[in-house]
Design an enzyme around this catalytic site. Structure first.
Site: not given
Ligand SMILES: [Zn+2]
Length: 327
Positions: A144, A231, A146, A108
């Site tokens: 991931d 995740d 995200h 991120h």
């Molecule tokens: Zn993540």
């Protein structure tokens, strides 16, 4: 200081320590990290941002609403980035695969700001390092849960770095729609597979086999990197997906096969998220087994219901990328 109850917590490092200790006990090699240098960090991050992080050394601050530092964070983040660089150095010189066990995560982090538990973009720094060490084309696959907004933005105009992401969508951080395909010379070299919450191993099998693997084989990377977040596991408290430990092994096996076909086996994984400690540990163990096996196996979980989420994502992405790849 990270507040109590924050998911990106110290115990995650203890899980990774056990994975490394077990690997070493079995005769495997564990390399120490080194701090990433200013020049290495400067390949991806703005100088002004690097100065801001240097200024918070020794202090506990909130860099964004989710991202807290402790007095050691500046030093640890530099070591996490450096560990990922060591993994790249190893696979570029010796071939084969490596796993960088790091926290904080990185995908991120933008060129000029920390975000979503991330300070330096470890996998983006790895890609830049691979390019500096002679890889002409680097692929980053991010599984991931995200979307890796930072990684996408850093390379969205760069055709030498392919960014591929599977992620829950819509979800944090909000980016990663199928029609985000890169910009200018990088158009076509960003591949987003936005999956509805609830996706299973079957859905991921569809997007891997119909989109990700074919694009990778056409791109022909000299180095394959993985933003290895766990995740999307069914037990994860943040993600809403239903992957089992076996699915992480299968995804990693697919990527190992691509690396063996295209990049002399050069494959480096860098950890990202994964917030259920048991699922994180078992998934990492499964990934290590896939990397260490004499031959990678592709044991996708046996098919269940029609993988509608995977089909929908694959169709959207195929149509967005039709001008660029044969899919
Ligand atoms: Zn993540």
């Amino acid at each position: 200081m990270t507040p109590p109850g924050h998911p990106e917590r110290l115990e995650r490092a203890e899980v990774m320590d056990v994975i490394a200790a077990n690997w070493r006990a079995g005769g495997g090699e564990v390399l120490p990290p080194r701090p990433a240098t200013d020049d290495e960090l400067g390949r991806v991050h703005d100088r002004g941002y690097l100065g801001r992080i240097a200024d918070i050394a020794g202090r506990a601050v909130a860099l964004d609403p989710d991202t807290y530092t402790s007095p050691e964070s500046a030093e640890i983040a530099r070591l996490a980035a450096g560990a990922a660089l060591v993994a790249v150095e190893r696979v570029m010189s010796a071939g084969g695969s490596a796993l960088a066990l790091v926290r904080p995560p990185g995908h991120h982090a933008e060129r000029d700001r920390a975000m979503g538990f991330c300070i330096y973009n470890n996998v983006a720094l790895s890609a830049a390092h691979g390019r500096a060490l002679g890889a002409r084309r680097v692929a980053i696959v991010d599984y991931d849960v995200h979307h890796g907004n930072g990684t996408q933005h850093i390379f969205e105009s760069d055709a030498s770095v392919l960014y591929v992401s599977t992620h829950q969508f819509p979800y944090y951080p909000g980016t990663g729609a199928a029609d985000e395909i890169g910009k200018r010379e990088g158009e076509g070299f960003t591949v987003n597979l936005p999956l509805d919450a609830g996706a299973t191993g079957d859905d991921y099998r569809v997007v891997f086999q119909e989109v990700i693997v074919p694009v990778l084989k056409q791109f022909k990377p000299d180095l394959v990197l993985v933003s290895a977040g766990f995740d999307a596991h069914e037990r994860d408290p943040l993600g809403g997906m239903r992957l089992t430990t076996d699915a992480f092994a299968a995804m990693t096996g697919e990527l190992r096969l691509v690396a063996e076909e295209c990049s002399n086996g050069r494959l480096a994984l860098v950890t990202e998220g994964g917030y259920d400690l048991g699922a994180f540990a078992s998934s990492l163990e499964a990934v290590v087994d896939v990397l260490a096996a004499p031959r990678p196996s592709l044991n996708w979980p046996s098919p269940g219901a029609e993988p509608a989420r995977g089909r929908a994502a694959a169709d959207l992405t195929k149509s967005a990328l039709a001008p660029f790849w044969r899919l």
